[in-house]
Design a protein around this motif. Sequence first.
Motif, PDB file in Angstrom:
ATOM      1  N   SER A   1       1.016  33.393 122.335  1.00  0.00           N
ATOM      2  CA  SER A   1       0.745  34.615 121.575  1.00  0.00           C
ATOM      3  C   SER A   1      -0.589  35.186 122.024  1.00  0.00           C
ATOM      4  O   SER A   1      -1.412  34.487 122.635  1.00  0.00           O
ATOM      5  CB  SER A   1       0.702  34.332 120.069  1.00  0.00           C
ATOM      6  N   GLY A   2      -0.798  36.461 121.722  1.00  0.00           N
ATOM      7  CA  GLY A   2      -2.052  37.091 122.113  1.00  0.00           C
ATOM      8  C   GLY A   2      -3.261  36.402 121.510  1.00  0.00           C
ATOM      9  O   GLY A   2      -4.265  36.177 122.196  1.00  0.00           O
TER      10      GLY A   2
ATOM     11  N   LEU B   1      -3.347  32.583 132.330  1.00  0.00           N
ATOM     12  CA  LEU B   1      -4.629  31.983 131.948  1.00  0.00           C
ATOM     13  C   LEU B   1      -5.793  32.738 132.585  1.00  0.00           C
ATOM     14  O   LEU B   1      -6.790  33.043 131.922  1.00  0.00           O
ATOM     15  CB  LEU B   1      -4.662  30.508 132.350  1.00  0.00           C
ATOM     16  N   ALA B   2      -5.675  33.041 133.878  1.00  0.00           N
ATOM     17  CA  ALA B   2      -6.729  33.789 134.563  1.00  0.00           C
ATOM     18  C   ALA B   2      -6.840  35.207 134.012  1.00  0.00           C
ATOM     19  O   ALA B   2      -7.943  35.743 133.857  1.00  0.00           O
ATOM     20  CB  ALA B   2      -6.467  33.811 136.066  1.00  0.00           C
ATOM     21  N   ALA B   3      -5.696  35.836 133.711  1.00  0.00           N
ATOM     22  CA  ALA B   3      -5.712  37.194 133.156  1.00  0.00           C
ATOM     23  C   ALA B   3      -6.389  37.213 131.782  1.00  0.00           C
ATOM     24  O   ALA B   3      -7.197  38.101 131.481  1.00  0.00           O
ATOM     25  CB  ALA B   3      -4.294  37.741 133.059  1.00  0.00           C
ATOM     26  N   ALA B   4      -6.063  36.227 130.947  1.00  0.00           N
ATOM     27  CA  ALA B   4      -6.686  36.147 129.627  1.00  0.00           C
ATOM     28  C   ALA B   4      -8.186  35.916 129.748  1.00  0.00           C
ATOM     29  O   ALA B   4      -8.987  36.506 129.005  1.00  0.00           O
ATOM     30  CB  ALA B   4      -6.039  35.030 128.808  1.00  0.00           C
ATOM     31  N   LEU B   5      -8.585  35.087 130.714  1.00  0.00           N
ATOM     32  CA  LEU B   5     -10.006  34.818 130.914  1.00  0.00           C
ATOM     33  C   LEU B   5     -10.728  36.066 131.419  1.00  0.00           C
ATOM     34  O   LEU B   5     -11.870  36.336 131.012  1.00  0.00           O
ATOM     35  CB  LEU B   5     -10.188  33.654 131.884  1.00  0.00           C
ATOM     36  N   ALA B   6     -10.074  36.839 132.284  1.00  0.00           N
ATOM     37  CA  ALA B   6     -10.668  38.094 132.752  1.00  0.00           C
ATOM     38  C   ALA B   6     -10.921  39.035 131.577  1.00  0.00           C
ATOM     39  O   ALA B   6     -11.972  39.692 131.499  1.00  0.00           O
ATOM     40  CB  ALA B   6      -9.755  38.750 133.783  1.00  0.00           C
TER      41      ALA B   6
ATOM     42  N   THR C   1      -8.083  32.997 122.058  1.00  0.00           N
ATOM     43  CA  THR C   1      -8.908  31.865 121.625  1.00  0.00           C
ATOM     44  C   THR C   1      -9.072  30.860 122.757  1.00  0.00           C
ATOM     45  O   THR C   1     -10.164  30.325 122.988  1.00  0.00           O
ATOM     46  CB  THR C   1      -8.273  31.188 120.397  1.00  0.00           C
ATOM     47  N   LEU C   2      -7.981  30.607 123.486  1.00  0.00           N
ATOM     48  CA  LEU C   2      -8.033  29.690 124.626  1.00  0.00           C
ATOM     49  C   LEU C   2      -8.991  30.217 125.691  1.00  0.00           C
ATOM     50  O   LEU C   2      -9.794  29.449 126.247  1.00  0.00           O
ATOM     51  CB  LEU C   2      -6.637  29.520 125.208  1.00  0.00           C
ATOM     52  N   ALA C   3      -8.919  31.506 125.983  1.00  0.00           N
ATOM     53  CA  ALA C   3      -9.799  32.093 126.998  1.00  0.00           C
ATOM     54  C   ALA C   3     -11.268  31.942 126.623  1.00  0.00           C
ATOM     55  O   ALA C   3     -12.119  31.686 127.488  1.00  0.00           O
ATOM     56  CB  ALA C   3      -9.444  33.569 127.199  1.00  0.00           C
ATOM     57  N   ALA C   4     -11.578  32.080 125.339  1.00  0.00           N
ATOM     58  CA  ALA C   4     -12.959  31.891 124.891  1.00  0.00           C
ATOM     59  C   ALA C   4     -13.411  30.449 125.121  1.00  0.00           C
ATOM     60  O   ALA C   4     -14.570  30.201 125.494  1.00  0.00           O
ATOM     61  CB  ALA C   4     -13.086  32.270 123.422  1.00  0.00           C
ATOM     62  N   CYS C   5     -12.503  29.496 124.926  1.00  0.00           N
ATOM     63  CA  CYS C   5     -12.834  28.086 125.179  1.00  0.00           C
ATOM     64  C   CYS C   5     -13.095  27.860 126.669  1.00  0.00           C
ATOM     65  O   CYS C   5     -14.046  27.158 127.038  1.00  0.00           O
ATOM     66  CB  CYS C   5     -11.696  27.182 124.694  1.00  0.00           C
ATOM     67  N   TYR C   6     -12.251  28.447 127.522  1.00  0.00           N
ATOM     68  CA  TYR C   6     -12.489  28.363 128.967  1.00  0.00           C
ATOM     69  C   TYR C   6     -13.866  28.918 129.313  1.00  0.00           C
ATOM     70  O   TYR C   6     -14.642  28.284 130.042  1.00  0.00           O
ATOM     71  CB  TYR C   6     -11.435  29.168 129.731  1.00  0.00           C
ATOM     72  N   ALA C   7     -14.153  30.117 128.828  1.00  0.00           N
ATOM     73  CA  ALA C   7     -15.413  30.780 129.175  1.00  0.00           C
ATOM     74  C   ALA C   7     -16.616  29.948 128.739  1.00  0.00           C
ATOM     75  O   ALA C   7     -17.608  29.826 129.478  1.00  0.00           O
ATOM     76  CB  ALA C   7     -15.457  32.169 128.547  1.00  0.00           C
TER      77      ALA C   7
ATOM     78  N   LEU D   1      -3.390  21.718 118.944  1.00  0.00           N
ATOM     79  CA  LEU D   1      -2.575  21.113 117.890  1.00  0.00           C
ATOM     80  C   LEU D   1      -1.827  22.177 117.094  1.00  0.00           C
ATOM     81  O   LEU D   1      -0.635  22.042 116.816  1.00  0.00           O
ATOM     82  CB  LEU D   1      -3.453  20.285 116.953  1.00  0.00           C
ATOM     83  N   HIS D   2      -2.544  23.240 116.735  1.00  0.00           N
ATOM     84  CA  HIS D   2      -1.930  24.304 115.935  1.00  0.00           C
ATOM     85  C   HIS D   2      -0.785  24.978 116.686  1.00  0.00           C
ATOM     86  O   HIS D   2       0.261  25.295 116.097  1.00  0.00           O
ATOM     87  CB  HIS D   2      -2.992  25.343 115.554  1.00  0.00           C
ATOM     88  N   ALA D   3      -0.967  25.192 117.996  1.00  0.00           N
ATOM     89  CA  ALA D   3       0.055  25.852 118.824  1.00  0.00           C
ATOM     90  C   ALA D   3       1.145  24.891 119.279  1.00  0.00           C
ATOM     91  O   ALA D   3       2.103  25.313 119.923  1.00  0.00           O
ATOM     92  CB  ALA D   3      -0.615  26.486 120.041  1.00  0.00           C
TER      93      ALA D   3
END
Length: 219
Positions: free
Chosen positions: A42-43, A77-82, A48-54, A13-15
């Motif tokens: 944004s970084g 998305l995969a890079a951020a999760l890595a 924050t999204l990657a933390a939700c995935y993890a 929602l914020h993004a």
Amino acid sequence: MSDHRTRFLQLALHAEALRFGEFTLKSGRTSPYFFNAGRFDSGQALATLAACYADAIEAAGAQFDLLFGPAYKGIPLAAALACEYARRGRDLPLAFNRKEAKTHGEGGTLIGAPLAGRRVLIVDDVITAGTAIREALALIRDGGGTPAAIAIALDRQERVSEQDDRSAAQTVAAEQQVPVIAIATLSDLLAFAGETTTLAGERDRLLAYRARYGSRVSS
């Protein structure tokens, strides 16, 4: 609702990755909401999204050795999760694909770590028709990897067609024998809307949309 679902929906929602109104989808359906992972631009949003995935992946208990991002949205998305896993102390190899094979330089379609002998987690935003995911699964198997799971941000839980009551995610999971993990689903969005004052007016429209187009097969 678990914390990673709430954090994800608040972030979306914020993004403005999650918007409400009247949107015509590729399917031709008119939806009261629209999700666009490209707005996590944004970084901080990606972190924050990657933390939700993890957290969602950990809750599902998936076992994997490598992250794979299908072109195009799956790549960041995969890079951020890595990066998130590295922050948590797990340094995972990463691979992704090109839309078109490169004929010069290193050539080929795949970029990054080799897939052979590895259990691969595919990271993407959504499964709509499932075409991109099926292509990714084929590439992984051709490269000697074993698809372990598919992680997506949002499962709209819409049935594929009037003839098929399963959602696109359910269809891919059943056809490919690979589990699909979603950070959040339409059901979670409905619960979230019921708890969020600013979204109270959207809940009835979401319920009506689910009644008309929602999957009728339990996950």
